[in-house]
Design an enzyme around this catalytic site. Sequence first.
Site, short mmCIF file in Angstrom:
data_model
loop_
_atom_site.label_atom_id
_atom_site.label_comp_id
_atom_site.label_asym_id
_atom_site.label_seq_id
_atom_site.Cartn_x
_atom_site.Cartn_y
_atom_site.Cartn_z
N CYS A 103 0.83 -1.21 0.00
CA CYS A 103 0.00 0.00 0.00
C CYS A 103 0.87 1.26 0.00
O CYS A 103 1.64 1.46 -0.93
CB CYS A 103 -0.98 -0.05 1.17
SG CYS A 103 -2.33 1.14 1.02
N HIS B 238 -3.96 -4.99 -0.41
CA HIS B 238 -3.59 -5.55 0.89
C HIS B 238 -3.67 -7.07 0.83
O HIS B 238 -4.76 -7.63 1.04
CB HIS B 238 -4.53 -5.01 1.98
CG HIS B 238 -4.26 -3.58 2.30
ND1 HIS B 238 -3.34 -3.19 3.24
CD2 HIS B 238 -4.77 -2.44 1.79
CE1 HIS B 238 -3.28 -1.88 3.29
NE2 HIS B 238 -4.15 -1.40 2.42
N GLU C 276 -2.79 -9.16 2.93
CA GLU C 276 -3.17 -9.67 4.26
C GLU C 276 -4.68 -9.64 4.47
O GLU C 276 -5.18 -10.24 5.40
CB GLU C 276 -2.43 -8.88 5.35
CG GLU C 276 -2.93 -7.48 5.65
CD GLU C 276 -2.43 -6.39 4.71
OE1 GLU C 276 -1.93 -6.72 3.62
OE2 GLU C 276 -2.55 -5.19 5.06
#
Lengths: 193, 251
Positions: free
Chosen positions: A77, A175, A177
């Site tokens: 990001c 992202h 994650e």
Amino acid sequence: MDLKIVNYGAGNIKSIQFAFQRLGYDAVLSHNPDDIIKADKVIFPGVGEASSAMKMLKESGLDALIPELKQPVLGICLGMQLMCNHTEEGDTKGLEIFNTNVKRFSNNVKVPQMGWNTVANLKSDLFKNISEGDYMYLVHSFYAENCEQSIATSNYDIEYASALENENFFGVQFHPEKSSTVGAQLIQNFLDI
Amino acid sequence: MLTKRIVPCLDIKNGRTVKGVNFVDLRDAGDPVVMAKQYAELGADELVFLDIAATLENRKTMHEMVLKVAAQVNIPFTVGGGISSIEDVDALLHCGADKVSINSSAVKRPALINELSEKFGSQCVVVAIDAKQIEGDWYVHLAGGTIPTEIKLFDWAKEVEERGAGEILFTSMNHDGTKAGFANEALGKLSGVVNIPIIASGGAGTIQHFADAFIKGKADAALAASVFHFGEIPVLELKKELKKQGIPVRL
């Protein structure tokens, strides 16, 4: 594996730690240059505003360290955006690892882009077992312009670089994650590089 | 292409999921961590956890729950309820929440929106607005919709965007709990007034209601609780039907 997450006070780092944990790896926070240099792999996160994030990086001397790293580095990001030449956000000079610039989306679209978008034109081992048109979760108001170092592109307002690669450096705008099983695959690929 | 998001909302009280019908008459619908994990696997795009008790003693339970969710769930989630300071937000983000939602506290002290967006970034600040249409005009309501104000919905929406909100979660009190569809007219107008994403909330009863919220209401995301919790509308089936109607969704 010695995994270090660069900790300079920017971003939701817990989610990244948990994502590695779900794959059976322990990623440790560090702002200590000696520890970061020794790591097998380095994750460079970032959420928030570019100029204040860069200021925090400089205060800890990490702005000079990161471009010198030789092991695989993954910017996520804002981390990825700070690795570019320049960002319009706060008119901030970047770390000049990726040869592209970061601009703000126009008001033809809602800003920030928030949600799941597809990735295409996948080029790198970072996208092994990930298909053209798979979805990743993104939240951002600024984007990296498409360039020769793009290893994935997405479309919002225009086609832009949603992932970049230069030698040992990788950057992703999305992202991983938070991107379900596809994101977990990308993290596993980074671990396997 | 950016897809429209389907967002199950879990109302939390004492560490358990509950759902209010018109904000009263609570029913138990399960363990939030188990439910969150299930929703992520079933194709939900995002989750919202609303701490409806939001008392001080409950706060610790909420933090523990957020930590557990962040550890086990691989999609983004928002936490709301009783958040009124930078410290509250800092604690929740540290537990692994991706976004926080503020409501009454923002109306009482609008500068909170500026403070949070400057400190943590707009991307994690969701302003929830509960509003009710009274004689043609939409008025903001506080405390779970129980206290009316004289603030008009569209003025407030514009203000929260200017102050740095990253997203608006709009609940129509007229539609909430009715299962008769979302407030599409107001939603569509909101999208014209502000340029940040809008989450539609209140009124989901059928698959077509979601399609209408995206097409007529131009919503970026649609939130619902009981239709998901009690299996009336399976998330996957909903998304398949939306895709058939030409609405971009993640499948």
